[in-house]
Write a protein that holds these residues in place. Structure first.
Motif, PDB file in Angstrom:
ATOM      1  N   ALA A 254      -4.064   2.085 -15.156  1.00  0.00           N
ATOM      2  CA  ALA A 254      -3.183   1.784 -16.288  1.00  0.00           C
ATOM      3  C   ALA A 254      -2.773   0.309 -16.285  1.00  0.00           C
ATOM      4  O   ALA A 254      -2.673  -0.315 -17.337  1.00  0.00           O
ATOM      5  N   TRP A 255      -2.525  -0.244 -15.103  1.00  0.00           N
ATOM      6  CA  TRP A 255      -2.083  -1.633 -15.010  1.00  0.00           C
ATOM      7  C   TRP A 255      -3.216  -2.637 -15.198  1.00  0.00           C
ATOM      8  O   TRP A 255      -3.018  -3.667 -15.825  1.00  0.00           O
TER       9      TRP A 255
ATOM     10  N   HIS B 261      -7.295  -2.352 -18.377  1.00  0.00           N
ATOM     11  CA  HIS B 261      -7.433  -2.981 -19.694  1.00  0.00           C
ATOM     12  C   HIS B 261      -8.036  -4.376 -19.612  1.00  0.00           C
ATOM     13  O   HIS B 261      -8.515  -4.910 -20.614  1.00  0.00           O
TER      14      HIS B 261
ATOM     15  N   TRP C  29      -2.485  -3.910 -29.002  1.00  0.00           N
ATOM     16  CA  TRP C  29      -1.817  -2.623 -29.203  1.00  0.00           C
ATOM     17  C   TRP C  29      -2.687  -1.470 -28.733  1.00  0.00           C
ATOM     18  O   TRP C  29      -2.176  -0.456 -28.260  1.00  0.00           O
TER      19      TRP C  29
ATOM     20  N   ILE D  92      -2.415  -1.357 -24.917  1.00  0.00           N
ATOM     21  CA  ILE D  92      -1.078  -0.876 -24.547  1.00  0.00           C
ATOM     22  C   ILE D  92      -1.016   0.644 -24.668  1.00  0.00           C
ATOM     23  O   ILE D  92      -0.548   1.332 -23.751  1.00  0.00           O
ATOM     24  N   LEU D  93      -1.499   1.180 -25.772  1.00  0.00           N
ATOM     25  CA  LEU D  93      -1.502   2.638 -25.945  1.00  0.00           C
ATOM     26  C   LEU D  93      -2.380   3.326 -24.904  1.00  0.00           C
ATOM     27  O   LEU D  93      -2.018   4.380 -24.376  1.00  0.00           O
TER      28      LEU D  93
ATOM     29  N   SER E 115      -3.054   2.203 -21.890  1.00  0.00           N
ATOM     30  CA  SER E 115      -2.348   2.124 -20.610  1.00  0.00           C
ATOM     31  C   SER E 115      -1.224   3.153 -20.535  1.00  0.00           C
ATOM     32  O   SER E 115      -1.021   3.790 -19.500  1.00  0.00           O
ATOM     33  N   TRP E 116      -0.490   3.306 -21.625  1.00  0.00           N
ATOM     34  CA  TRP E 116       0.577   4.315 -21.643  1.00  0.00           C
ATOM     35  C   TRP E 116       0.003   5.724 -21.534  1.00  0.00           C
ATOM     36  O   TRP E 116       0.608   6.595 -20.899  1.00  0.00           O
ATOM     37  N   GLY E 117      -1.138   5.948 -22.148  1.00  0.00           N
ATOM     38  CA  GLY E 117      -1.786   7.259 -22.042  1.00  0.00           C
ATOM     39  C   GLY E 117      -2.177   7.570 -20.614  1.00  0.00           C
ATOM     40  O   GLY E 117      -1.999   8.695 -20.135  1.00  0.00           O
TER      41      GLY E 117
ATOM     42  N   ALA F 194      -0.781   6.194 -17.962  1.00  0.00           N
ATOM     43  CA  ALA F 194       0.471   6.303 -17.208  1.00  0.00           C
ATOM     44  C   ALA F 194       1.109   7.684 -17.373  1.00  0.00           C
ATOM     45  O   ALA F 194       1.759   8.184 -16.452  1.00  0.00           O
ATOM     46  N   PHE F 195       0.908   8.313 -18.532  1.00  0.00           N
ATOM     47  CA  PHE F 195       1.438   9.663 -18.734  1.00  0.00           C
ATOM     48  C   PHE F 195       0.889  10.621 -17.673  1.00  0.00           C
ATOM     49  O   PHE F 195       1.636  11.393 -17.072  1.00  0.00           O
TER      50      PHE F 195
ATOM     51  N   TYR G 288       2.450  10.035 -14.302  1.00  0.00           N
ATOM     52  CA  TYR G 288       3.757  10.680 -14.163  1.00  0.00           C
ATOM     53  C   TYR G 288       3.625  12.182 -13.976  1.00  0.00           C
ATOM     54  O   TYR G 288       4.440  12.800 -13.283  1.00  0.00           O
TER      55      TYR G 288
END
Length: 68
Positions: free
Chosen positions: A17-18, A21, A30, A33-34, A36-38, A40-41, A44
């Motif tokens: 995620a970090w 990209h 954008w 970013i999306l 990476s957030w996906g 990161a989900f 978690y």
């Protein structure tokens, strides 16, 4: 044992995620970013259970050290 396995997998997901990209420099910011957030989900989804189950046996500091 599951705590350690989940934290290792969590760390692998977070590394992608970090830094994953960086291979896609031509993609819009954008989009990465999306993405990476996906990623990161899912990180978690592994980290939260590992910390909850692991806190019965390890301290918060020990869990953080294991994750890193």
């Amino acid at each position: 044992m599951w705590t350690i396995i989940l934290l290792i997998l969590s760390n692998i997901f977070m590394t992608f995620a970090w830094y994953g990209h960086l291979k896609f420099k031509s993609s819009a910011l954008w989009v990465v970013i999306l993405a990476s957030w996906g990623i990161a989900f899912f990180e978690y989804c592994l980290q939260v259970p590992a910390n909850r189950w692991g806190h019965e046996r390890f301290s918060a500091a020990q869990l953080k050290v294991m994750q890193e």
